[in-house]
Design a protein around this motif. Structure first.
Motif, PDB file in Angstrom:
ATOM      1  N   THR A 177      -1.144  -5.268  -9.842  1.00 31.92           N
ATOM      2  CA  THR A 177      -1.249  -3.857 -10.160  1.00 31.92           C
ATOM      3  C   THR A 177       0.116  -3.295 -10.496  1.00 31.92           C
ATOM      4  O   THR A 177       1.130  -3.785 -10.025  1.00 31.92           O
ATOM      5  CB  THR A 177      -1.820  -3.069  -8.963  1.00 31.92           C
ATOM      6  N   CYS A 178       0.120  -2.304 -11.306  1.00 33.86           N
ATOM      7  CA  CYS A 178       1.349  -1.613 -11.680  1.00 33.86           C
ATOM      8  C   CYS A 178       1.158  -0.137 -11.363  1.00 33.86           C
ATOM      9  O   CYS A 178       0.173   0.453 -11.788  1.00 33.86           O
ATOM     10  CB  CYS A 178       1.643  -1.813 -13.164  1.00 33.86           C
ATOM     11  N   LYS A 179       2.055   0.426 -10.618  1.00 29.52           N
ATOM     12  CA  LYS A 179       1.952   1.834 -10.219  1.00 29.52           C
ATOM     13  C   LYS A 179       2.878   2.659 -11.109  1.00 29.52           C
ATOM     14  O   LYS A 179       3.936   2.236 -11.485  1.00 29.52           O
ATOM     15  CB  LYS A 179       2.369   2.013  -8.757  1.00 29.52           C
ATOM     16  N   LEU A 200       9.444   5.102 -14.283  1.00 27.12           N
ATOM     17  CA  LEU A 200       8.838   5.322 -12.965  1.00 27.12           C
ATOM     18  C   LEU A 200       7.686   4.361 -12.696  1.00 27.12           C
ATOM     19  O   LEU A 200       6.648   4.729 -12.168  1.00 27.12           O
ATOM     20  CB  LEU A 200       8.357   6.765 -12.812  1.00 27.12           C
ATOM     21  N   ARG A 201       7.871   3.082 -13.066  1.00 26.85           N
ATOM     22  CA  ARG A 201       6.862   2.049 -12.830  1.00 26.85           C
ATOM     23  C   ARG A 201       7.392   1.097 -11.766  1.00 26.85           C
ATOM     24  O   ARG A 201       8.580   0.789 -11.741  1.00 26.85           O
ATOM     25  CB  ARG A 201       6.565   1.292 -14.120  1.00 26.85           C
ATOM     26  N   TYR A 202       6.489   0.578 -10.923  1.00 28.29           N
ATOM     27  CA  TYR A 202       6.893  -0.302  -9.830  1.00 28.29           C
ATOM     28  C   TYR A 202       5.693  -1.104  -9.347  1.00 28.29           C
ATOM     29  O   TYR A 202       4.559  -0.633  -9.413  1.00 28.29           O
ATOM     30  CB  TYR A 202       7.486   0.514  -8.679  1.00 28.29           C
ATOM     31  N   PHE A 203       5.954  -2.323  -8.875  1.00 30.21           N
ATOM     32  CA  PHE A 203       4.879  -3.171  -8.362  1.00 30.21           C
ATOM     33  C   PHE A 203       5.478  -4.437  -7.764  1.00 30.21           C
ATOM     34  O   PHE A 203       6.569  -4.865  -8.127  1.00 30.21           O
ATOM     35  CB  PHE A 203       3.872  -3.534  -9.462  1.00 30.21           C
ATOM     36  N   GLY A 229       0.804  -1.218   0.000  1.00 27.30           N
ATOM     37  CA  GLY A 229       0.000   0.000   0.000  1.00 27.30           C
ATOM     38  C   GLY A 229       0.835   1.265   0.000  1.00 27.30           C
ATOM     39  O   GLY A 229       0.311   2.365  -0.169  1.00 27.30           O
ATOM     40  N   LYS A 230       2.141   1.121   0.197  1.00 22.90           N
ATOM     41  CA  LYS A 230       3.071   2.266   0.176  1.00 22.90           C
ATOM     42  C   LYS A 230       4.227   1.961  -0.777  1.00 22.90           C
ATOM     43  O   LYS A 230       5.372   2.285  -0.509  1.00 22.90           O
ATOM     44  CB  LYS A 230       3.620   2.512   1.579  1.00 22.90           C
ATOM     45  N   GLU A 231       3.887   1.349  -1.909  1.00 21.98           N
ATOM     46  CA  GLU A 231       4.910   0.911  -2.855  1.00 21.98           C
ATOM     47  C   GLU A 231       5.745   2.068  -3.387  1.00 21.98           C
ATOM     48  O   GLU A 231       6.934   1.905  -3.675  1.00 21.98           O
ATOM     49  CB  GLU A 231       4.277   0.154  -4.030  1.00 21.98           C
ATOM     50  N   LYS A 232       5.147   3.241  -3.480  1.00 22.27           N
ATOM     51  CA  LYS A 232       5.895   4.401  -3.993  1.00 22.27           C
ATOM     52  C   LYS A 232       7.083   4.727  -3.097  1.00 22.27           C
ATOM     53  O   LYS A 232       8.166   5.062  -3.586  1.00 22.27           O
ATOM     54  CB  LYS A 232       4.980   5.618  -4.125  1.00 22.27           C
ATOM     55  N   GLU A 233       6.913   4.608  -1.788  1.00 22.11           N
ATOM     56  CA  GLU A 233       8.007   4.892  -0.865  1.00 22.11           C
ATOM     57  C   GLU A 233       9.151   3.891  -1.043  1.00 22.11           C
ATOM     58  O   GLU A 233      10.323   4.274  -1.047  1.00 22.11           O
ATOM     59  CB  GLU A 233       7.497   4.883   0.579  1.00 22.11           C
ATOM     60  N   LEU A 234       8.819   2.615  -1.204  1.00 19.82           N
ATOM     61  CA  LEU A 234       9.833   1.593  -1.443  1.00 19.82           C
ATOM     62  C   LEU A 234      10.540   1.856  -2.771  1.00 19.82           C
ATOM     63  O   LEU A 234      11.769   1.771  -2.864  1.00 19.82           O
ATOM     64  CB  LEU A 234       9.206   0.199  -1.436  1.00 19.82           C
ATOM     65  N   SER A 236      15.131   3.606  -5.975  1.00 20.08           N
ATOM     66  CA  SER A 236      15.545   4.534  -7.020  1.00 20.08           C
ATOM     67  C   SER A 236      16.721   5.389  -6.559  1.00 20.08           C
ATOM     68  O   SER A 236      17.653   5.642  -7.330  1.00 20.08           O
ATOM     69  CB  SER A 236      14.372   5.421  -7.431  1.00 20.08           C
ATOM     70  N   SER A 237      16.679   5.835  -5.317  1.00 26.31           N
ATOM     71  CA  SER A 237      17.792   6.653  -4.811  1.00 26.31           C
ATOM     72  C   SER A 237      19.077   5.827  -4.750  1.00 26.31           C
ATOM     73  O   SER A 237      20.160   6.345  -5.022  1.00 26.31           O
ATOM     74  CB  SER A 237      17.456   7.257  -3.445  1.00 26.31           C
ATOM     75  N   ILE A 238      18.983   4.549  -4.430  1.00 25.50           N
ATOM     76  CA  ILE A 238      20.160   3.673  -4.449  1.00 25.50           C
ATOM     77  C   ILE A 238      20.643   3.485  -5.888  1.00 25.50           C
ATOM     78  O   ILE A 238      21.840   3.563  -6.176  1.00 25.50           O
ATOM     79  CB  ILE A 238      19.847   2.317  -3.787  1.00 25.50           C
TER      80      ILE A 238
END
Length: 141
Positions: free
Chosen positions: A138-140, A129-132, A19-24, A29-31
């Motif tokens: 689902t794909c965010k 900028l896709r992640y899941f 539910g907080k996949e964007k944060e992960l 991404s920063s790494i």
């Protein structure tokens, strides 16, 4: 072409980031975008987030599962899935910290194959900028 990096996220972090996949994604991404002189720092951060991938087991299990399928082949360390009917061409390379999946379209048959091995696989396309999580459908972005 899309390039996905797939990580085996530690179970306790997967539960935390459902539910907080964007944060992960932003952490990974920063790494990914660290400068060359910060590689050791990035690797230490990554080890806290991911489980190491048993490359030999995953390579073998994928090969055993797919070696009789017509669209599948393996050369050296790269698994190929070339489905002419759906116009899918995918290449999967398994490493110890991540898997790299190159696809000509936005999806790949390897996603459904890999989620059999773990619910903790998290796919990131840093360019788009896709992640899941592979266990989620689902794909965010």
């Amino acid at each position: 072409m899309r390039v996905y990096f797939i990580f085996d996220i530690k179970e306790e972090l997967r539960k935390l980031y459902i539910g907080k996949e964007k944060e992960l994604y932003e952490i990974l991404s920063s790494i990914y975008h660290l400068r060359d002189n910060q590689v050791e720092y990035g690797y230490e951060l990554l080890k806290q987030i991911i489980n190491p991938i048993d490359k030999e087991v995953i390579d073998r299990d994928i090969f055993v599962k797919l070696h009789r399928d017509y669209p599948y082949s393996k050369r050296n360390d790269i698994h190929y899935y070339n489905q002419l009917y759906t116009d899918e061409v995918s290449r999967l390379c398994v490493k110890r910290c991540y898997m790299k999946l190159e696809v000509d379209h936005s999806t790949s048959s390897f996603f459904s194959i890999l989620k059999i091995f773990s619910n903790n696989y998290f796919a990131c396309d840093f360019a788009s900028l896709r992640y899941f999580f592979l266990g989620e459908n689902t794909c965010k972005n």
